[in-house]
Design a protein around this motif. Structure first.
Motif, PDB file in Angstrom:
ATOM      1  N   ARG A  49       0.861  -1.180   0.000  1.00 15.74           N
ATOM      2  CA  ARG A  49       0.000   0.000   0.000  1.00 15.74           C
ATOM      3  C   ARG A  49       0.895   1.227   0.000  1.00 15.74           C
ATOM      4  NH1 ARG A  49      -5.348   1.683   3.274  1.00 15.74           N
ATOM      5  NH2 ARG A  49      -5.380   3.811   2.486  1.00 15.74           N
ATOM      6  N   ARG A  50       0.552   2.180  -0.869  1.00 12.33           N
ATOM      7  CA  ARG A  50       1.303   3.435  -0.946  1.00 12.33           C
ATOM      8  C   ARG A  50       0.901   4.331   0.209  1.00 12.33           C
ATOM      9  NH1 ARG A  50       5.673   4.188  -4.401  1.00 12.33           N
ATOM     10  NH2 ARG A  50       5.179   3.329  -6.406  1.00 12.33           N
ATOM     11  N   ALA A  51       1.864   5.002   0.756  1.00 13.53           N
ATOM     12  CA  ALA A  51       1.611   5.938   1.848  1.00 13.53           C
ATOM     13  C   ALA A  51       0.958   7.201   1.307  1.00 13.53           C
ATOM     14  CB  ALA A  51       2.922   6.286   2.535  1.00 13.53           C
ATOM     15  N   ASN A  52       0.081   7.790   2.114  1.00 10.68           N
ATOM     16  CA  ASN A  52      -0.496   9.092   1.802  1.00 10.68           C
ATOM     17  C   ASN A  52      -0.481   9.929   3.081  1.00 10.68           C
ATOM     18  OD1 ASN A  52      -2.805   8.453   3.372  1.00 10.68           O
ATOM     19  ND2 ASN A  52      -3.774   7.478   1.612  1.00 10.68           N
ATOM     20  N   LEU A  53      -0.804  11.203   2.968  1.00 12.53           N
ATOM     21  CA  LEU A  53      -0.744  12.087   4.132  1.00 12.53           C
ATOM     22  C   LEU A  53      -1.689  11.648   5.242  1.00 12.53           C
ATOM     23  CD1 LEU A  53      -0.353  15.661   2.636  1.00 12.53           C
ATOM     24  CD2 LEU A  53       1.279  14.389   4.015  1.00 12.53           C
TER      25      LEU A  53
END
Length: 192
Positions: A49-53
């Motif tokens: 999973r890509r990190a987001n803010l």
């Protein structure tokens, strides 16, 4: 997206896992602290999973680190390094390496005390090498109780019960190389 940005994003997961392990936290503890589910944290750490803010801000708050440090964003402008000390068990650890995995280097400061502390040996996975810069270090490893003056070094498996403290109540400064996976320091003699 540029290769540099892709590289930064790909390194976020391993960096998050290394930071959590360095802090001695479980996924369950981190989930309780951040409100992010264990499965999401696990997917972030594994890179699935890509990190987001929305995910990174609570993690930065939980770890008390700047967001740039959490993601390993490339430094811009100011070339100075801003080390973030870690305070644990009454001692200060200053990380000297900034990458996840492998051997990590720390400068450790043991403050002076009116009375030398009583040893309370602990265990954890890994392997440690240390070098005394200043002061007299008391090192307890298993059944061995040693005093190391400045200039002496030691290495040991951290699965053995061990404890570090001041031998005489005065401050101690030392360098530590620590490998969570049991990596060892290899010192080779100079060849003429």
């Amino acid at each position: 997206m540029s290769e540099e940005i892709e590289g930064v994003l790909d390194a976020v997961g391993p960096r998050l896992r290394a930071l959590r392990r360095l802090r001695g936290s479980t996924l369950a503890e981190l989930a309780a602290k951040t409100g992010i589910s264990e499965s999401t944290l696990s997917r972030l750490e594994s890179g699935r999973r890509r990190a987001n803010l929305e995910l990174l801000l609570p993690l930065a708050h939980a770890y008390d680190v700047p967001l740039d440090d959490l993601v390993g964003a490339p430094r811009t402008g100011d070339p100075r390094i801003h080390l973030q000390p870690i305070h644990r068990h009454g001692m200060t650890f200053i990380p000297l390496t900034r990458r996840p995995g492998g051997v990590h280097a720390y400068k450790m400061l043991i403050p002076s005390r009116a009375e030398p502390a009583e040893p309370t040996p602990q265990t954890h996975s890994g392997y440690e090498w240390l070098y005394v810069l200043n002061g007299r270090l008391r090192l307890v490893v298993g059944e061995r109780d040693l005093i190391l003056p400045p200039g002496e070094a030691a290495e040991f498996d951290t699965t053995l019960p061990h404890w570090l403290g001041s031998a005489d109540g005065r401050a101690v400064e030392l360098l530590i190389l620590f490998g969570l996976q049991g990596e060892r320091v290899h010192v080779r003699p100079r060849t003429p």
